[in-house]
Design an enzyme around this catalytic site. Structure first.
Site, mmCIF file in Angstrom:
data_model
loop_
_atom_site.group_PDB
_atom_site.id
_atom_site.type_symbol
_atom_site.label_atom_id
_atom_site.label_comp_id
_atom_site.label_asym_id
_atom_site.label_seq_id
_atom_site.Cartn_x
_atom_site.Cartn_y
_atom_site.Cartn_z
ATOM 1 C CG HIS A 96 -2.123 5.519 6.220
ATOM 2 N ND1 HIS A 96 -1.625 6.190 5.209
ATOM 3 C CD2 HIS A 96 -2.266 4.201 5.976
ATOM 4 C CE1 HIS A 96 -0.938 5.056 4.332
ATOM 5 N NE2 HIS A 96 -1.360 4.013 4.768
ATOM 6 C CD GLU B 133 0.372 -2.963 6.345
ATOM 7 O OE1 GLU B 133 0.185 -2.544 5.197
ATOM 8 O OE2 GLU B 133 0.591 -4.225 6.682
ATOM 9 C CE LYS C 163 -3.487 -1.175 2.916
ATOM 10 N NZ LYS C 163 -4.887 -1.167 3.546
HETATM 11 P P1 NAD Z 1 -3.310 -10.779 8.425
HETATM 12 O O1 NAD Z 1 -2.849 -9.872 9.851
HETATM 13 O O2 NAD Z 1 -4.693 -10.958 8.543
HETATM 14 O O3 NAD Z 1 -2.295 -11.779 8.392
HETATM 15 C C1 NAD Z 1 -1.010 -11.810 7.987
HETATM 16 C C2 NAD Z 1 -0.585 -13.192 7.714
HETATM 17 O O4 NAD Z 1 0.809 -13.162 7.540
HETATM 18 C C3 NAD Z 1 -0.553 -13.922 8.999
HETATM 19 O O5 NAD Z 1 -0.985 -15.412 8.435
HETATM 20 C C4 NAD Z 1 0.656 -14.090 9.508
HETATM 21 O O6 NAD Z 1 0.818 -15.369 10.219
HETATM 22 C C5 NAD Z 1 1.525 -14.087 8.542
HETATM 23 N N1 NAD Z 1 3.003 -13.752 8.593
HETATM 24 C C6 NAD Z 1 3.370 -12.706 9.287
HETATM 25 N N2 NAD Z 1 4.678 -12.657 9.331
HETATM 26 C C7 NAD Z 1 5.162 -13.710 8.812
HETATM 27 C C8 NAD Z 1 6.329 -14.213 8.491
HETATM 28 N N3 NAD Z 1 7.442 -13.465 8.892
HETATM 29 N N4 NAD Z 1 6.826 -15.436 7.775
HETATM 30 C C9 NAD Z 1 5.476 -15.766 7.241
HETATM 31 N N5 NAD Z 1 4.192 -15.295 7.414
HETATM 32 C C10 NAD Z 1 4.073 -14.365 8.355
HETATM 33 O O7 NAD Z 1 -3.093 -9.667 7.397
HETATM 34 P P2 NAD Z 1 -4.102 -9.071 6.329
HETATM 35 O O8 NAD Z 1 -4.989 -8.047 6.882
HETATM 36 O O9 NAD Z 1 -4.760 -10.341 5.593
HETATM 37 O O10 NAD Z 1 -3.337 -8.166 5.204
HETATM 38 C C11 NAD Z 1 -2.184 -8.365 4.372
HETATM 39 C C12 NAD Z 1 -1.496 -7.328 3.716
HETATM 40 O O11 NAD Z 1 -2.468 -7.088 2.672
HETATM 41 C C13 NAD Z 1 -1.237 -5.886 4.616
HETATM 42 O O12 NAD Z 1 -0.191 -5.595 4.154
HETATM 43 C C14 NAD Z 1 -2.329 -5.030 4.105
HETATM 44 O O13 NAD Z 1 -2.164 -3.831 4.010
HETATM 45 C C15 NAD Z 1 -2.553 -5.658 2.682
HETATM 46 N N6 NAD Z 1 -3.763 -5.131 1.907
HETATM 47 C C16 NAD Z 1 -3.550 -4.458 0.895
HETATM 48 C C17 NAD Z 1 -4.885 -3.974 0.230
HETATM 49 C C18 NAD Z 1 -4.733 -3.213 -1.129
HETATM 50 O O14 NAD Z 1 -5.807 -3.112 -1.766
HETATM 51 N N7 NAD Z 1 -3.596 -2.952 -1.743
HETATM 52 C C19 NAD Z 1 -6.022 -4.183 0.734
HETATM 53 C C20 NAD Z 1 -6.228 -4.964 2.117
HETATM 54 C C21 NAD Z 1 -5.038 -5.214 2.633
#
Ligand code: NAD
Length: 336
Positions: free
Chosen positions: A203, A199, A129
């Site tokens: 902001h 995240e 993002k």
């Molecule tokens: P979440 O917190 O629900 O899940 C994160 C996952 O990553 C967990 O399964 C955790 O165990 C794993 N993880 C963390 N550290 C790790 C490591 N070192 N090795 C392996 N696995 C690891 O996260 P989420 O809410 O699904 O979000 C994921 C990402 O997607 C975020 O960065 C968020 O900002 C991004 N996102 C982007 C958009 C977009 O439109 N571009 C929209 C929503 C979310």
């Protein structure tokens, strides 16, 4: 020209998911009925799972939610504190969707570096993002290219689907004056998307990525309690700006991103849209608006594009095109 080139159809792709939280699990559900992609590898913070025949999405979700990691999956699961590293070494996978938190803000670039250092070749797609996070990946451009990795960044909803829509809409104009992205996200429960919400909190004026990362779950809940579960965000540091600038569409200061996240209601608080204002070659000023359907969830609008870009990336990789590309430069392909 071959049928593959005419239709974009390609051989079944062995894909993996890094991160199995909200988006990772939604990604597994999106992939389940697909004929062109086979989910064979998943890593979370505590372990990983691999099966060359394909992982069953419901068993992986059960292992993660009931026991805390896909590493508990029987058979195929392995508990590890170096899950990404071990998965890269042990599992033949053509492309990964990195559904990982970017906490700290350098984490995704460090994962990209880990892939480069391992000698792995293939396609990586993220839904990053922040502008500064994409800038870190730009610094890896030459290393990614030399390593034979095709890396597509900013391939979620915003950045991602809406940035690509802006790039397409820009074609009507001789000059682009403004790109305004406004998103509405509704989720029933913040804990299903912990990284996304932390995240987003980063902001809010007065917060930083470090501060949001250090907050306990109780502190996040207390903050959300003050606002009836809603986060209103303005003038966010969002990579849509650098992606549109790199694609030659407009200077980054013409791009703005903001929105409202409701963490207590799956109904969107407002309709997500992107408005693209410009001047046509005849001198007319106009605005195109692309609005997402209110019934579509954040997960649908992130995971669909992410796999569409993964398919596009696989096509590029098979043609020998490596390095860093953004969602504003490449058209996603539809995964059947
Ligand atoms: P979440 O917190 O629900 O899940 C994160 C996952 O990553 C967990 O399964 C955790 O165990 C794993 N993880 C963390 N550290 C790790 C490591 N070192 N090795 C392996 N696995 C690891 O996260 P989420 O809410 O699904 O979000 C994921 C990402 O997607 C975020 O960065 C968020 O900002 C991004 N996102 C982007 C958009 C977009 O439109 N571009 C929209 C929503 C979310």
């Amino acid at each position: 020209m071959s049928y593959e080139h005419q239709t974009g159809e390609i051989k079944k792709i062995q894909v993996g998911l890094l991160g199995f939280g909200g988006l990772g699990q939604a990604g597994a559900r999106v992939l389940e009925p697909k004929r062109e992609m086979n989910l064979v590898a998943i890593a979370d913070r505590k372990g990983y799972a691999y099966n060359s025949e394909g992982l069953e999405e419901s068993a992986c979700i059960a292992a993660y939610n009931q026991q805390g990691s896909v590493g508990y999956l029987e058979p195929g699961g392995t508990l590890s504190t170096n899950s990404i590293g071990e998965l890269i070494e042990r599992s033949p996978v053509e492309g990964y969707f990195l559904a990982l938190p970017n906490l700290p803000n350098t984490f995704m670039a460090s994962v990209a570096q880990q892939f480069i250092d391992s000698g792995w070749q293939g396609v990586l797609v993220d839904a990053l993002k922040r502008t500064s996070a994409v800038e870190q990946l730009l610094d890896l451009q030459d290393s990614l290219q030399a390593a034979g990795i095709t890396y597509l960044t900013g391939c979620g909803a915003t950045p991602g689907l809406l940035t690509a829509a802006a790039a397409l809409a820009a074609q009507s104009y001789a000059e682009i004056h403004r790109v305004k992205i406004t998103f509405g996200v509704g989720i029933a429960n913040w804990a299903a998307y912990r990284a996304t919400i932390r995240e987003d909190i980063a902001h809010i004026p007065g917060y930083t990525v470090e501060r949001a990362m250090a907050m306990s779950d109780a502190e996040v809940e207390a903050l959300l309690e003050e606002t009836d579960g809603k986060l209103a965000l303005e003038n966010m540091e969002h990579a849509d700006d650098i992606m549109l600038e790199l694609a030659g569409i407009c200077a980054r200061d013409r791009v703005t991103v903001g929105g409202v996240v409701d963490t207590r209601n799956p109904k969107k608080p407002l309709s997500t849209n992107v408005q693209i204002t410009g001047r046509t070659f005849e001198g007319k000023i106009s605005t195109h608006t692309f609005t997402l359907g209110d019934e579509t969830s954040m997960a649908a609008n992130v995971c669909g594009p992410a796999f569409g870009y993964l398919k596009a990336g696989i096509n590029l990789h098979r043609r020998g095109i490596y390095g860093l590309l953004t969602a504003a430069e490449v058209m996603p392909l539809f995964v059947r």
